[in-house]
Every structure is written in C-alpha cells, then in structure tokens.
Design an enzyme around this catalytic site. Structure first.
Site, PDB file in Angstrom:
ATOM      1  N   TYR A 132       0.833  -1.210   0.000  1.00  0.00           N
ATOM      2  CA  TYR A 132       0.000   0.000   0.000  1.00  0.00           C
ATOM      3  C   TYR A 132       0.860   1.249   0.000  1.00  0.00           C
ATOM      4  O   TYR A 132       1.978   1.243   0.502  1.00  0.00           O
ATOM      5  CB  TYR A 132      -0.899   0.016   1.244  1.00  0.00           C
ATOM      6  CG  TYR A 132      -1.885  -1.093   1.350  1.00  0.00           C
ATOM      7  CD1 TYR A 132      -2.259  -1.857   0.240  1.00  0.00           C
ATOM      8  CD2 TYR A 132      -2.467  -1.420   2.583  1.00  0.00           C
ATOM      9  CE1 TYR A 132      -3.172  -2.881   0.364  1.00  0.00           C
ATOM     10  CE2 TYR A 132      -3.382  -2.448   2.707  1.00  0.00           C
ATOM     11  CZ  TYR A 132      -3.726  -3.178   1.589  1.00  0.00           C
ATOM     12  OH  TYR A 132      -4.625  -4.192   1.717  1.00  0.00           O
TER      13      TYR A 132
ATOM     14  N   LEU B 192     -21.026  -0.629  -3.499  1.00  0.00           N
ATOM     15  CA  LEU B 192     -22.241  -0.779  -2.696  1.00  0.00           C
ATOM     16  C   LEU B 192     -22.675   0.510  -1.998  1.00  0.00           C
ATOM     17  O   LEU B 192     -23.725   0.535  -1.362  1.00  0.00           O
ATOM     18  CB  LEU B 192     -22.060  -1.906  -1.678  1.00  0.00           C
ATOM     19  CG  LEU B 192     -22.228  -3.319  -2.266  1.00  0.00           C
ATOM     20  CD1 LEU B 192     -21.635  -4.380  -1.354  1.00  0.00           C
ATOM     21  CD2 LEU B 192     -23.710  -3.608  -2.537  1.00  0.00           C
TER      22      LEU B 192
END
Length: 350
Positions: A53, A245
């Site tokens: 990351y 979502l």
C-alpha cells in the site's frame, strides 16, 4: 464496540478493523492521523495495512501507508499497545517488489524487517501473506476454466509453504511478529498450512482475509465453515465492493477523487451491468429501512455467521463515521428477507 477472538491467538479484536490502503494516495498524513484517533477513541483496536500500500499499487506508492502509520507511532509511542497491528508481505508478480519473486522463508524475514522499519515499531501483531505463490480464484478468477488446479505440483507448493512457515517461525521466535495469517487464499491453502504446522511444530495460522460482500460471497459457506471449525478468524475485505455498494458509481458516475477514478482501479471487474442493477436494488432496501446503502452492506456483512472482524476503509472522516455506525445497527427480519430477495436475483454479479 464488540470484540471477538483472533483465531487461537488469545487476542481479542474489535468487530471493526480499520483498513488503511488509501493512505498515501487518496489520503495524506493528516487524514490518517484523524482516522486513527477517531477509530481508537471509538473502540477499534485492530488496524490493517500492507507493504504494497497505498493503492493503486505502483513503485512510487509502495510502502507509503506503512510509513504514514510509522509517522503516527513515532509521535505516539506509548499508544502502540492500544491496538493490534496487522500488515502483509506482497505475493509474487510485482517486479519492483523483490523482483516479483515468490514468497519464501527468506523473503518473509527480509520483508518483516523492512515493514518494522517503516512502521517504526518493534513488533507486528499479525503478519499476513497478501496472496499465495500459486494461482487462486480471487480477483474475478472464480469462474470455471479461468485457472487450473490440475497442472499445479502439490508437492512443490507444500514445500514452499513449509519454507514460509519456517521463516515465520524465525520471526516469531525473534519477537518481530506475534502471529501470522493468510489473505486471498483458499480452503486447501488454509488446511495445508495447518497440516504442516501440526506436523512440524510450527506456528499455526490465525486468520484469513478475503474479499466478501453482498456482491461477492464465494467463500460462503464452504471456506467460512472451515474457518469456524479450525478456529481461523475470517476477516472480510472490500465489504463495500470497492465502493460500488455505496451507490456512488451508479449511472456511470465517477465522483472526483473516488477510487474508481484512479488508474488500475477504474471499476476493474466490478463495473458490470448486473452490479448496477444489484446495487440499485440494495439501495431501495436501505432506503426503506433507514440505512444508507453503505450501512446496509456493512451491517449485513457483520451479521454473517462466521465473520470475525470486517475491514473497512474510508477516504474521509465523515465516511468513517457513517461506516462505523453500521456496526451498531441491527437489520430486522424483514430487511434481511428483502436483502436475500435481491441476493437471489443477483448472486454473482461480477
């Protein structure tokens, strides 16, 4: 905040795990500081990161998130004991990370040392293998014919796993890590690690984190059942399906600064017509029951039998507050029935 066992480690982790992969690209040090402080103040004691990351992964973004966490720890050394810190070693395929080599006992030791330096800490609570050396049915490879299992040399894979376990054992004995876990792996992977650790008296796998959401439930029930009976904590990542979502990408929308506006993350395999229809239907359910779309998806994930701690990430404090609130919300029987009706209509939208 509720807490659950992290496998057989004896550690208790919050039902919410703070994900950090945007820190360094979409978020800066100040943003991360605020998120860490808010999460800890509200009972979160579990923070997850990775050497790879921030995302999207590039040579320039590699290690940035661990460095940001390390900066916070350097200014707050006495608070290290307040949380369980998890990170990961990158699997093969990224040429700028150890020349894209496989994970081995040797690379585990090297990567642990590098992560400890970036994190500015003496130990890592949970050290995870980000993805296996072999191909697995993750990242939209869960359809028949996409990958092959019959052309894999099981003995070779087992020998690699044993070598990795020995490297992890060395790190545990030296006090650099406390426990280890898997990520983006399968039922066979879990059980082979357990078999070899039992046979050779090596550390036992504590957890696995895999993608899991209303749009992606391939681990239910088979892998999750295995985790429950083997005391391996199941940690869903991407419970919002990379933001899908939330509903913010409906109709082709790409809000400025959102994840799908970044190279390599532009919807990837999750941007499909069926996802569009499923998300719109879930949003209607959320509206009827007083949830935001994100809260509905997170509350659903939290109540799935066998889920231990759900990894959530946010690019703003407002998003983090909204998402964390979902874990104090209860879905009614009627809401669950409506969710299942949508799920049955769109069981595998990507």
């Amino acid at each position: 905040m509720k807490y659950v066992p992290l496998g057989r480690t004896g550690l208790e982790v919050s039902r919410v795990c703070l994900g950090t992969m945007t820190w360094g690209t979409q978020n800066n040090q100040a943003d991360a500081d605020v998120q860490i402080e808010y999460a800890l103040a509200n009972g979160v004691n579990f923070i997850d990161t990775a050497e790879m990351y921030s995302v999207p992964p590039t040579p320039e973004s590699y290690g940035k998130t661990e460095t940001i966490i390390g900066d916070w720890l350097s200014r707050n050394p006495s608070r290290r004991k307040e949380f369980i810190l998890a990170t990961k070693i990158a699997g093969p395929g990224m040429k700028y990370v150890r020349d894209g080599s496989n994970i081995s006992g040797k690379t585990v030791i090297e990567a642990v040392d590098a992560s400890l330096k970036r994190l500015q800490t003496d130990y890592i609570d949970l050290y995870q293998l980000h993805w296996p050396n072999r191909s697995t049915p993750h990242f939209a490879k869960h359809f028949p014919g996409v990958i092959s299992f019959t052309d894999v040399d099981r003995n070779e894979q087992s020998a690699q796993i044993l070598d990795i376990l020995q490297g992890l054992d060395a790190c545990i004995k030296s006090g650099k890590i406390r426990h280890f876990g898997l990520s983006d792996d399968t039922t066979w992977g879990i059980n082979e690690f357990i078999r070899l650790s039992d046979k050779h008296g090596l550390p036992r796998v504590a957890s696995i984190q895999n993608e899991f959401s209303l749009l992606h439930t391939k681990d239910w029930p088979y892998l999750v059942e295995n985790c429950v009976h083997e005391d391996v904590a199941y940690l869903p990542w991407s419970p919002l399906a990379a933001g899908a979502l939330t509903g913010k990408y409906l109709g082709g929308a790409r809000p400025a600064g959102s994840r799908w506006t970044y190279a390599q993350r532009n919807g990837i395999f999750r941007d499909t017509p069926l996802v569009e229809k499923a998300v719109a239907a879930y949003m209607e359910v959320a509206k009827r029951h007083g949830f935001t779309a994100a809260q509905l998806a997170l509350a659903w994930c939290d109540q799935v039998d066998g889920v231990s701690s759900t990894i959530i990430g946010a690019t703003s404090l407002e998003q983090l507050k909204e998402d964390m609130a979902a874990f104090d919300m209860t879905l009614s029987e009627e809401a669950l029935k409506e969710i299942m009706a949508v799920f049955k209509e769109y069981p595998v939208p990507f």
